[in-house]
Design an enzyme around this catalytic site. Sequence first.
Site, mmCIF file in Angstrom:
data_model
loop_
_atom_site.group_PDB
_atom_site.id
_atom_site.type_symbol
_atom_site.label_atom_id
_atom_site.label_comp_id
_atom_site.label_asym_id
_atom_site.label_seq_id
_atom_site.Cartn_x
_atom_site.Cartn_y
_atom_site.Cartn_z
ATOM 1 N N GLN A 13 -4.646 5.732 6.007
ATOM 2 C CA GLN A 13 -5.446 6.942 5.834
ATOM 3 C C GLN A 13 -4.591 8.194 5.998
ATOM 4 O O GLN A 13 -3.700 8.241 6.837
ATOM 5 C CB GLN A 13 -6.595 6.958 6.836
ATOM 6 C CG GLN A 13 -7.670 5.955 6.471
ATOM 7 C CD GLN A 13 -8.905 6.028 7.349
ATOM 8 O OE1 GLN A 13 -9.422 5.008 7.753
ATOM 9 N NE2 GLN A 13 -9.390 7.211 7.621
ATOM 10 N N ARG A 119 -15.146 -1.925 7.566
ATOM 11 C CA ARG A 119 -14.212 -1.488 8.619
ATOM 12 C C ARG A 119 -14.324 0.029 8.810
ATOM 13 O O ARG A 119 -14.438 0.526 9.927
ATOM 14 C CB ARG A 119 -12.788 -1.895 8.216
ATOM 15 C CG ARG A 119 -11.682 -1.535 9.215
ATOM 16 C CD ARG A 119 -10.336 -1.996 8.632
ATOM 17 N NE ARG A 119 -9.208 -1.808 9.533
ATOM 18 C CZ ARG A 119 -8.451 -0.712 9.574
ATOM 19 N NH1 ARG A 119 -8.717 0.313 8.777
ATOM 20 N NH2 ARG A 119 -7.425 -0.640 10.414
ATOM 21 N N HIS A 203 -7.562 3.006 16.608
ATOM 22 C CA HIS A 203 -6.563 2.195 17.324
ATOM 23 C C HIS A 203 -6.581 2.406 18.842
ATOM 24 O O HIS A 203 -5.567 2.238 19.507
ATOM 25 C CB HIS A 203 -5.162 2.422 16.736
ATOM 26 C CG HIS A 203 -5.075 2.040 15.288
ATOM 27 N ND1 HIS A 203 -5.128 0.725 14.875
ATOM 28 C CD2 HIS A 203 -5.001 2.781 14.165
ATOM 29 C CE1 HIS A 203 -5.077 0.690 13.552
ATOM 30 N NE2 HIS A 203 -5.011 1.917 13.096
ATOM 31 N N GLN A 252 -6.095 -5.477 15.437
ATOM 32 C CA GLN A 252 -5.439 -4.291 14.896
ATOM 33 C C GLN A 252 -6.322 -3.050 14.999
ATOM 34 O O GLN A 252 -5.831 -1.935 15.156
ATOM 35 C CB GLN A 252 -5.067 -4.571 13.434
ATOM 36 C CG GLN A 252 -4.188 -3.543 12.777
ATOM 37 C CD GLN A 252 -4.795 -3.017 11.487
ATOM 38 O OE1 GLN A 252 -5.996 -2.788 11.410
ATOM 39 N NE2 GLN A 252 -3.959 -2.825 10.493
#
Length: 314
Positions: A13, A119, A203, A252
Amino acid sequence: MTNPVLAFVFPGQGSQQIGMLAEAAAAFPEINATFSEASSVLGYDLWDLCQNGSQEDINLTERTQPLLLTASVALYRAWLSQGGARPALMAGHSLGEWSALVCAGVLAFEDAVRLVRERGRLMQEAVPPGEGAMAAVIGLDDQAVENACADAAQGAIVAAVNYNSPGQVVIAGSSAAVERAIEACKAAGAKRAMPLPVSAPFHTELMRPAADRLAPQIEATTFLAPQTPVIHNVHAKTESDPSAIKSLMVEQIYSPVRWTACVEAMAAAGIGQLVECGPGKVLAGLAKRIDRNLVAHNIETPAQLSEAVKSTAQ
């Protein structure tokens, strides 16, 4: 034909732009064909969105993720159609790891489009708008950034999440903690520490609910052993077992992207040339900062792609 010193890297992104791949689409039929495939899965015209929509539209995470996946896969198909060498290794930055897996033959493109749309949606929903933030820290070593985050947390979550290159780390977490960490990084000697225009703290542990919700959908999807090894963000190693790859793709979502280590692993494996397969040139720039001996190519335009095919032919 596989070139043993060639690796492909796929952007995440931030690389999306209105009008991207317009030149490539005019030259390579694979571009429009790939976008058509994605559009039929998504239920809207993805090509029209990225050519005629607004930047705001394509920056919505659940749109950005399928858009970048599609752009990268389309360029890889165009590369192969023009006689480009197959790489010996692949890696993708965050979302880009899904592009790498598709191009490595791990899962079907249509399945990946569905999964990354989910996601994006789940990552966006995990933290209400305004409650999470990300910031880039320039000119501070990894340990100093980690220490600043630890000092700034004060019971909230803030952590180093993208180790992009030596001296370039992205931090993320709850908004107030990120603000404190920005000040702590500046006090520790960072050249710059600035908020990023993203809508969620990717993350971090704050993304674990998204990972938990996506996990059953990943588990229900067919994954195969990779035809080209992929270096994973979580641990900067390759993995051949499909069930282990599924676990890594769940992990991840809430784990740091160890990009510096991924590129160092490529160099250690004998890679001398990288192709950034997607819009923009963020990863090519990072590669040179990580290892100045690496030669990086971009293939977003027909001229770039043609030149890179020649340069990487054995």
